[in-house]
Design a protein around this motif. Structure first.
Motif: not given
Length: 445
Positions: A324-329, A339-348
């Motif tokens: 469940r990575p994070w993304l920094v732009v 800043v964004y993160r993946h919570d397991g759903s299909a939407t960041l």
């Protein structure tokens, strides 16, 4: 792990430094074999840190420097990659070893000298699974003004009898070992209106005893990412920037930002696009999550021409949930971080926007790690925690000690096992002029 190999580069450098004294008529005596860095635990008494290791790797009166460049956790043991460079030699030496002692004064692991090529990057790659695979990689850039316009990557296993491999890429190769057997390289042929993504996969697990291995020729991955619609037309989607890594030892994570076309700003192109997260299992790409964002690039107009300055994208390992990575732009328009993160759903999930970058923050190599619901980053001599749309200093005063005789350098590495932060930082000692690399543990609340 297999029995460590010891090369001669570092031993030779230290021997030369010790034997030569001051050199050129300088009668400076040989420095003592011990000094004020003998007791790292005492150096951090009264602070919230405990010491995992202090890495010295040679001392001399010429001001050698040891810097930590990577931390890897496997089977409960932290492994550190450090780079040693003496003050009077141009090339350094990299050491990869288990951090199992409070003070490590020699390389009790694998050692490789710097590649004699300007701009080359040396790294060790440890399989985070339990099969014991360790590799040394060297990536060299194209020769400026020369005929070679490709990046070159060589891969050398640190096991006798296993085969080396080579890769000839484009402009931004990122390599990861997927599922303990596939070396996957993601690459990009950069362009001012959008870039062409490429991939190459080597099934090393099935062929490691075969001589003369090389990666297959990189192939465009447009179809995998975007399908066949409008292929090679101005309305076909384009990749602006990407990052690729393995965080759980099994799946490769591929994060990228894309625009819906290859039109320039003056031709009606718009900065809006998608932030996307895909995975690679060693054989195929598949989507994980996506999010529409207002901008993935900054329009730049110069007279009658125009182009896009791509927002930078970085994957951040989540130590509590590696898949469940994070993304920094890095937002080129605002100059801030999103800043964004993946919570397991299909939407960041959007976490924060417009986060002001701290002093000393360099996006391409800034230390970053996430633990559960919190993102941590380091810049200069401080460690920060994301708080809302801003940053709170977690550890700064202990690093900024003013006129302390053994002052600190910048934070080099940030990692976590899910319960604590592990901070790699240099510390300079004046008694015999050298910089050590300390690995500190800071418990999380």
């Amino acid at each position: 792990m297999n029995t460590p190999k010891h090369l001669l580069a570092l031993s030779f450098a230290v021997a030369v430094l010790t034997a030569c004294g001051g050199g050129g008529g300088d009668s400076t005596p040989t420095p003592p074999a011990t000094g004020a860095d003998e007791n790292p635990v005492a150096d951090y008494a009264g602070t919230p840190f405990s010491v995992l290791s202090r890495v010295v790797l040679g001392t001399s009166s010429y001001g050698p420097e040891t810097r930590l460049v990577a931390l890897t956790l496997r089977d409960g043991t932290w492994w550190g990659e450090t780079r040693f460079k003496a003050g009077n030699i141009s090339n350094g030496s990299h050491c990869f070893q288990a951090l199992g002692a409070p003070r490590l004064s020699t390389c009790a692991g694998w050692q490789e000298g710097d590649a004699p090529v300007a701009g080359a990057v040396n790294r060790f790659l440890l399989d985070p699974q339990t099969n014991g695979a360790l590799f040394h990689t060297v990536t060299t850039p194209p020769t400026l003004g020369g005929a070679d316009t490709q990046y070159r990557m060589t891969l050398k296993p640190m096991v006798a009898g296993w085969s080396s491999a080579s890769y000839a890429g484009l402009q931004k190769p990122r390599m990861a070992l997927v599922a303990s057997k596939y070396f996957v390289v993601m690459d990009l042929q950069a362009g001012s209106l959008g870039s062409t993504p490429y991939a190459s996969v080597l099934d090393y697990g099935a062929r490691y005893l075969s001589p003369g291995l090389s990666f297959p020729t990189p192939q465009p991955i447009y179809v995998e990412l975007f399908g066949l619609t409008h292929l090679h037309t101005p309305s076909y989607p384009s990749v602006m920037d990407f990052d690729f890594a393995v965080h759980d030892g099994r799946l490769g994570l591929y994060a990228f930002a894309s625009r819906p076309d290859t039109k320039s700003p003056l031709a009606g192109g718009a900065p809006a696009g998608l932030l996307q997260l895909w995975q690679h299992d060693g054989t195929a790409l598949s989507p994980l999550a996506t999010l529409a964002v207002p901008a993935v690039a900054k329009p730049v107009v110069d007279g009658g021409s125009s182009y896009w300055a791509a927002h930078g994208v970085r994957l951040v390992r989540n130590a509590a949930q590696p898949n469940r990575p994070w993304l920094v732009v890095a937002n080129e328009t605002t100059g801030a971080l999103d800043v964004y993160r993946h919570d397991g759903s299909a939407t960041l999930q959007g976490v924060a926007t417009g986060v002001a970058k701290p002093a000393g923050f360099v996006f391409a190599q800034a230390p970053l790690v996430a633990v559960g619901d919190t993102l941590y980053l380091a810049a200069g001599r401080s460690v920060y925690r994301l708080s809302g749309d801003g940053l709170a200093v977690m550890a700064g005063d202990w690093f900024n000690q003013g006129d302390n005789a053994s002052r600190f350098t910048e934070v080099d590495v940030l990692a976590s096992d899910g319960s604590a932060l592990y901070i790699g930082i240099g510390r300079y000692f004046t008694d015999y002029l050298h910089t050590v690399a300390d690995v500190l543990r800071l418990a999380l609340p």
